[in-house]
Write a protein that holds these residues in place. Sequence first.
Motif, PDB file in Angstrom:
ATOM      1  N   CYS A 242     -27.237  15.929  -3.562  1.00 47.03           N
ATOM      2  CA  CYS A 242     -27.962  17.125  -3.981  1.00 47.03           C
ATOM      3  C   CYS A 242     -27.569  17.490  -5.402  1.00 47.03           C
ATOM      4  O   CYS A 242     -26.840  18.441  -5.636  1.00 47.03           O
ATOM      5  N   ARG A 243     -28.019  16.718  -6.345  1.00 47.42           N
ATOM      6  CA  ARG A 243     -27.701  16.987  -7.745  1.00 47.42           C
ATOM      7  C   ARG A 243     -28.980  17.347  -8.486  1.00 47.42           C
ATOM      8  O   ARG A 243     -30.087  17.123  -7.997  1.00 47.42           O
ATOM      9  N   SER A 244     -28.754  17.911  -9.680  1.00 49.58           N
ATOM     10  CA  SER A 244     -29.835  18.051 -10.649  1.00 49.58           C
ATOM     11  C   SER A 244     -31.018  18.890 -10.152  1.00 49.58           C
ATOM     12  O   SER A 244     -30.813  19.950  -9.588  1.00 49.58           O
TER      13      SER A 244
ATOM     14  N   ASN B 280     -29.024   6.251 -19.027  1.00 55.14           N
ATOM     15  CA  ASN B 280     -27.671   6.317 -18.440  1.00 55.14           C
ATOM     16  C   ASN B 280     -27.758   6.284 -16.920  1.00 55.14           C
ATOM     17  O   ASN B 280     -27.022   5.565 -16.252  1.00 55.14           O
ATOM     18  N   ASP B 281     -28.659   7.093 -16.395  1.00 50.64           N
ATOM     19  CA  ASP B 281     -28.830   7.100 -14.939  1.00 50.64           C
ATOM     20  C   ASP B 281     -29.760   5.988 -14.478  1.00 50.64           C
ATOM     21  O   ASP B 281     -29.543   5.387 -13.426  1.00 50.64           O
ATOM     22  N   LEU B 282     -30.789   5.712 -15.268  1.00 52.18           N
ATOM     23  CA  LEU B 282     -31.745   4.673 -14.840  1.00 52.18           C
ATOM     24  C   LEU B 282     -31.031   3.338 -14.607  1.00 52.18           C
ATOM     25  O   LEU B 282     -31.317   2.618 -13.648  1.00 52.18           O
TER      26      LEU B 282
ATOM     27  N   ASP C 146     -22.214   2.396 -10.421  1.00 54.54           N
ATOM     28  CA  ASP C 146     -21.748   3.729 -10.819  1.00 54.54           C
ATOM     29  C   ASP C 146     -21.417   3.714 -12.313  1.00 54.54           C
ATOM     30  O   ASP C 146     -20.562   2.946 -12.759  1.00 54.54           O
ATOM     31  N   ARG C 147     -22.077   4.604 -13.072  1.00 55.43           N
ATOM     32  CA  ARG C 147     -21.893   4.570 -14.532  1.00 55.43           C
ATOM     33  C   ARG C 147     -20.488   4.968 -14.969  1.00 55.43           C
ATOM     34  O   ARG C 147     -20.090   4.713 -16.106  1.00 55.43           O
ATOM     35  N   GLY C 148     -19.718   5.584 -14.073  1.00 62.29           N
ATOM     36  CA  GLY C 148     -18.383   6.031 -14.471  1.00 62.29           C
ATOM     37  C   GLY C 148     -17.258   5.217 -13.853  1.00 62.29           C
ATOM     38  O   GLY C 148     -16.096   5.579 -13.970  1.00 62.29           O
TER      39      GLY C 148
ATOM     40  N   ILE D  68     -40.586  15.377 -17.962  1.00 63.56           N
ATOM     41  CA  ILE D  68     -39.539  14.963 -17.013  1.00 63.56           C
ATOM     42  C   ILE D  68     -38.671  13.863 -17.619  1.00 63.56           C
ATOM     43  O   ILE D  68     -39.102  13.124 -18.514  1.00 63.56           O
ATOM     44  N   MET D  69     -37.471  13.789 -17.109  1.00 65.35           N
ATOM     45  CA  MET D  69     -36.623  12.644 -17.419  1.00 65.35           C
ATOM     46  C   MET D  69     -37.076  11.527 -16.493  1.00 65.35           C
ATOM     47  O   MET D  69     -37.310  11.753 -15.301  1.00 65.35           O
ATOM     48  N   ILE D  70     -37.192  10.344 -17.053  1.00 68.86           N
ATOM     49  CA  ILE D  70     -37.432   9.177 -16.204  1.00 68.86           C
ATOM     50  C   ILE D  70     -36.084   8.489 -16.086  1.00 68.86           C
ATOM     51  O   ILE D  70     -35.640   7.802 -16.999  1.00 68.86           O
ATOM     52  N   GLU D  71     -35.390   8.747 -15.004  1.00 65.01           N
ATOM     53  CA  GLU D  71     -34.041   8.192 -14.870  1.00 65.01           C
ATOM     54  C   GLU D  71     -33.769   7.675 -13.457  1.00 65.01           C
ATOM     55  O   GLU D  71     -32.649   7.354 -13.105  1.00 65.01           O
ATOM     56  N   VAL D  72     -34.832   7.658 -12.658  1.00 61.19           N
ATOM     57  CA  VAL D  72     -34.737   7.091 -11.307  1.00 61.19           C
ATOM     58  C   VAL D  72     -35.819   6.017 -11.240  1.00 61.19           C
ATOM     59  O   VAL D  72     -36.940   6.241 -11.709  1.00 61.19           O
TER      60      VAL D  72
ATOM     61  N   ILE E 137     -35.278  21.485 -24.010  1.00 63.66           N
ATOM     62  CA  ILE E 137     -34.231  22.033 -23.146  1.00 63.66           C
ATOM     63  C   ILE E 137     -34.348  21.388 -21.774  1.00 63.66           C
ATOM     64  O   ILE E 137     -35.378  21.489 -21.117  1.00 63.66           O
ATOM     65  N   ARG E 138     -33.289  20.719 -21.371  1.00 61.12           N
ATOM     66  CA  ARG E 138     -33.294  20.133 -20.030  1.00 61.12           C
ATOM     67  C   ARG E 138     -32.728  21.155 -19.060  1.00 61.12           C
ATOM     68  O   ARG E 138     -31.673  21.746 -19.327  1.00 61.12           O
ATOM     69  N   THR E 139     -33.417  21.364 -17.952  1.00 65.88           N
ATOM     70  CA  THR E 139     -32.898  22.319 -16.974  1.00 65.88           C
ATOM     71  C   THR E 139     -31.653  21.714 -16.315  1.00 65.88           C
ATOM     72  O   THR E 139     -31.378  20.512 -16.447  1.00 65.88           O
ATOM     73  N   LEU E 140     -30.928  22.555 -15.608  1.00 68.08           N
ATOM     74  CA  LEU E 140     -29.595  22.181 -15.108  1.00 68.08           C
ATOM     75  C   LEU E 140     -29.515  20.822 -14.418  1.00 68.08           C
ATOM     76  O   LEU E 140     -30.264  20.554 -13.485  1.00 68.08           O
ATOM     77  N   ASP E 141     -28.584  20.027 -14.877  1.00 70.01           N
ATOM     78  CA  ASP E 141     -28.356  18.712 -14.285  1.00 70.01           C
ATOM     79  C   ASP E 141     -26.956  18.701 -13.681  1.00 70.01           C
ATOM     80  O   ASP E 141     -26.122  17.879 -14.042  1.00 70.01           O
ATOM     81  N   LEU E 142     -26.716  19.653 -12.807  1.00 74.77           N
ATOM     82  CA  LEU E 142     -25.380  19.747 -12.192  1.00 74.77           C
ATOM     83  C   LEU E 142     -25.300  18.856 -10.960  1.00 74.77           C
ATOM     84  O   LEU E 142     -26.315  18.464 -10.400  1.00 74.77           O
TER      85      LEU E 142
HETATM   86 MG    MG Z   1     -29.056  11.576 -16.443  1.00 73.34          MG
END
Ligand code: MG
Length: 589
Positions: free
Chosen positions: A362-364, A459-461, A469-471, A433-437, A333-338
């Motif tokens: 200020c995300r995630s 995706n973020d890494l 920007d991924r989007g 942890i996610m390694i995405e930075v 379960i990944r905690t909120l990534d808002l």
């Molecule tokens: Mg991500």
Amino acid sequence: MHTHKGIPVSPGIAIAPAFVLDPDRLRVRRQSVPADEVQDELAELDGALAASIAEVEQLRASTEDMLGSELAKIFAFHLGMLADAHLTQQFRHAIERERVNAAYAVYAVLHRLADTFLHHKDRYFRERVTDIYDLQRRILGHLTGGQDQGLAAISGPCIVIARDLTPSQTATLDKTLVRALATDLGGRTSHTAILAHALGIPAVVGLEDATRNVNTGEQVIVDGHRGLLVAEPDAAQLLQYREEVDRIAGLAEARRELRDLPAKTKDGTLVELHGNIEFPNEVADALDNGADGIGLYRTEFLYLASDHEPAEDEQYEAYRETICRLEGKPLTIRTLDLGADKLTHDGIGGEDHDERNPFLGCRSIRLCLQNLPMFKTQLRAILRASSEGPVRIMFPLISQLMELRQAKMVLNDVREDLEDEGVQVAGNIPVGIMIEVPSAALQARSFAYEVDFFSIGTNDLIQYTLAVDRGNERIASLYSAAHPAVLTLLKEVIRTADRTGTDVSLCGEMAGQPEYTMLLLGLGLRRFSMTPPAIPEVKQVLRAVSVEQARRIARKASGFDTDREVLNYLRDELGRIMPEAFDGRSIGY
Ligand code: MG
Ligand code: PEP
């Protein structure tokens, strides 16, 4: 032939005639009402409101049956508006004071409200405009006897093209006729996107002007993998896409047989393949595709599909349901990534700051650590559910050790509180942890001593490593998992995990793209987590290759200087190993 580029939100390919929804909004004639007919108009209004409430309730219940309780919450906004005394009072005032007919009163009041929402600084309100028009159409349907002529007119297989679709329209689409959706508006987290994905209909949103450039009856192709809408394709393109549809169908058939076979390489090394999900009801699809568990549960979708901050019990129910559906298979379960592209409404996660650089803002985990009550509510719900089956907790977007330490402290506090209350909590819950930075990737060794596992979020890494920007479709060609700098980071993280005995998986889109399977295997990855439909294809590649072959491929791929060379090389190797299956395919990342 013309091709429109949008945002892919639900995979698959469809070829069918277009059905363009008339973008003109509903117009209603204003009629003056004599004083002695005002009561009749008010009675009509009450009848229409009551009928609308009953209808939305029914829609909510059938959506819940079909797609689960999370998605059904989309209709809570409509019910909330229908029950809002302030709003209904405005309808009544218009009838009583301005002496207009009930239909016009509803039309005018909601039109004004939609206009206010449209210009609101908070994105949540701007995104609710389609909901208001949806409601307007519904109430007016009862007042004027009018139908939603647009969708009701669909009589054969088609691809629906619209400015935007309301949640009710998307939820009630006839799946036997509608092959795909394409909309001018909308983003990755729009309700249309979420529902289309859950319904399994290919969809592309954010096409900007598709409704103006396509006519009903024209043949179109929706490519939900690459985010394309091809209008009036030429013969060559049609042939190419038809072949791809056949190829996908053929593979799907062959892959069904793969479901129960292990993801074992030619030399007997076992690899774990997990699914990524957004909602509990997606577990079935993951298991159906042969997932060994869920490697990424994006819990922020609980928030995105709801019009309020989900309470602890609501979250607990969602987590418990997911764990139970997995019947003993593990759940991460990944905690909120808002935040950033995953925005929700005002009030969730504090005020809606219009950040200049939301992906760096200020995300995630940052948002969670600044909103401890919200974070603790989620952690309480997860810990309570943990007694039902194997769970791992994963913190997203960690960029420095202090964040991890703080998050773990909050988790411990929550655990102690629950234990004091006598609530049962599982004993040893792995925390990762996610390694995405890039900073986390470069400091993987330090992190390894303080976590049980890593999950690499490419995706973020990729976007943070390459500053792309991924989007953003304008620079999409610069966004590449095959970039040598990205490969260097992946290699380092996997090697560090291996040396420190830390579990590592990869849960970005790259994990589900067969072109990268041998490379990742060769770099030492033994756990992949991906969108469930990709599992069989990746398994097929793994079963066709030995670890030694994969290592050789990874070594060679690491020696190139550009992503193009890496990609061409990986495609060639894949073609060599599985010539029929992957001939000529192209990939998005
Ligand atoms: Mg991500
Ligand atoms: C990632 O960044 O790779 C990831 C899996 O998380 P998300 O796509 O939800 O940002």
